[in-house]
Design an enzyme around this catalytic site. Structure first.
Site, PDB file in Angstrom:
ATOM      1  CB  VAL A 183     -15.345  11.262  -5.995  1.00  0.00           C
ATOM      2  CG1 VAL A 183     -14.391  11.259  -7.190  1.00  0.00           C
ATOM      3  CG2 VAL A 183     -16.753  10.874  -6.446  1.00  0.00           C
ATOM      4  CB  VAL A 186     -10.227   4.637   0.970  1.00  0.00           C
ATOM      5  CG1 VAL A 186     -10.597   6.080   1.313  1.00  0.00           C
ATOM      6  CG2 VAL A 186      -8.874   4.286   1.590  1.00  0.00           C
ATOM      7  CE  LYS A 187     -17.751   6.512  -2.623  1.00  0.00           C
ATOM      8  NZ  LYS A 187     -17.998   7.603  -3.494  1.00  0.00           N
ATOM      9  CB  ILE A 188     -16.001   0.027   0.462  1.00  0.00           C
ATOM     10  CG1 ILE A 188     -16.145  -0.363  -1.019  1.00  0.00           C
ATOM     11  CG2 ILE A 188     -16.874  -0.869   1.336  1.00  0.00           C
ATOM     12  CD1 ILE A 188     -15.550  -1.709  -1.359  1.00  0.00           C
TER      13      ILE A 188
END
Length: 312
Positions: free
Chosen positions: A125, A174-176
């Site tokens: 998230v 994507v989150k990293i």
């Protein structure tokens, strides 16, 4: 299980996880919660959740969400003693993992889950507890499309946006990448704010101008109160930021991507952590930067809009 009323398990009731559980409860869902420190989950029981003593006690739930701090924690609650996937008879239909972990750790758990016939969806998230309260959290998801569609209605209770980004570990990168950007931007925002202050411009005035310009963003706006008034109540600590910068640089090495700005930011954040700045919000990095710039940093005591008023 029906699409309207799945039973839900939740592992990890920290600042973020607890608020997401509250949103699921408010939407009328049956939620059972495991947290390593049971006492920290007790307020959720008062709100209507049931509590369990081990992750494996959630194996009979339809969907289980996980939100823990690191790759090792994810492996422990999934495969360790009393882990969710250790019951030989029962397993959930789907797992949604909202932790920020390495792609390698995620792939290991995905393989174990799929070996049990469990759809494993990475669901990291973007946001913090205040963003959740404002209804502005966003989710990136990757994994089997059918498992994603199964849990999509539940993810939609968390905030305003859910984006399916592909199979496998796509949501992890994507989150990293998102958190690398977060770290690089806060460092540069601190630098330019101090540049303006040393030239005689109040931080509140500079940030008001910036936030109203095309360069402003929801991110620069919601960090502005901390930079102006030096309230560093934690939403995300330098320790967590350092972990994510390291994950980003490790992925860059593996994929052959050059990231010099990220590498420099990583060293600044590591200096903060090594100096003992481990519990405050990462916006507190402005204090050391001001000291090195010869600025006597003081809170301005100005009311600053963070842009996080709850959406109607």
């Amino acid at each position: 299980m029906t699409d309207a009323s799945p039973t839900i398990g939740w592992i990890g009731a920290g600042r973020m996880g607890a608020q997401l559980v509250q949103r699921l409860l408010a939407a009328g869902h049956d939620v059972a919660v495991y947290n390593r420190t049971r006492a920290k989950a007790e307020p959720l029981a008062e709100a209507g959740a049931s509590l369990v003593d081990r992750p494996v006690d959630l194996a009979g739930r339809d969907v289980v969400f996980v939100m823990v701090s690191a790759s090792k924690d994810l492996e422990d609650v999934m495969l360790g003693d009393g882990g969710l996937l250790t019951d030989p008879e029962r397993a959930p239909k789907a797992i949604g993992d909202a932790s920020t972990v390495s792609m390698e750790a995620s792939a290991k758990i995905r393989a174990a889950a799929e070996g049990r016939g469990v759809g494993f969806v990475a669901t990291p998230v973007s946001g913090n507890p205040k963003v959740i309260a404002a209804g502005k959290l966003t989710v990136a998801a990757s994994g089997p499309r059918d498992a994603f569609e199964l849990i999509r209605p539940l993810l939609q209770t968390w905030g305003r946006g859910v984006t399916y980004v592909g199979e496998g570990e796509a949501a992890r990168i994507v989150k990293i990448a998102h958190n690398v950007f977060l770290g690089v931007v806060i460092q540069n925002l601190i630098e330019i704010t101090l540049l303006a202050e040393k030239a005689g411009v109040r931080r509140s005035d500079f940030l008001a101008f910036l936030n109203d310009s095309v360069m402003g963003s929801p991110y620069s706006r919601y960090k502005s109160p901390a930079l102006v008034n030096l309230d560093f109540t934690p939403t995300f600590t330098p320790v967590l930021l350092l972990k994510d910068l390291d994950l980003g640089l490790a992925a860059a090495r593996e994929l052959g991507v050059v990231m010099p700005v990220t590498a420099t930011t990583r060293e600044v954040v590591a200096t903060e952590v090594n100096a003992g700045n481990t519990e405050q919000d990462f916006a507190s990095m402005i204090v050391r930067a001001a000291l090195h710039s010869g600025i006597d940093l003081q809170p301005e005591g100005v009311e600053v809009d963070d842009g996080l008023a709850p959406e109607s």
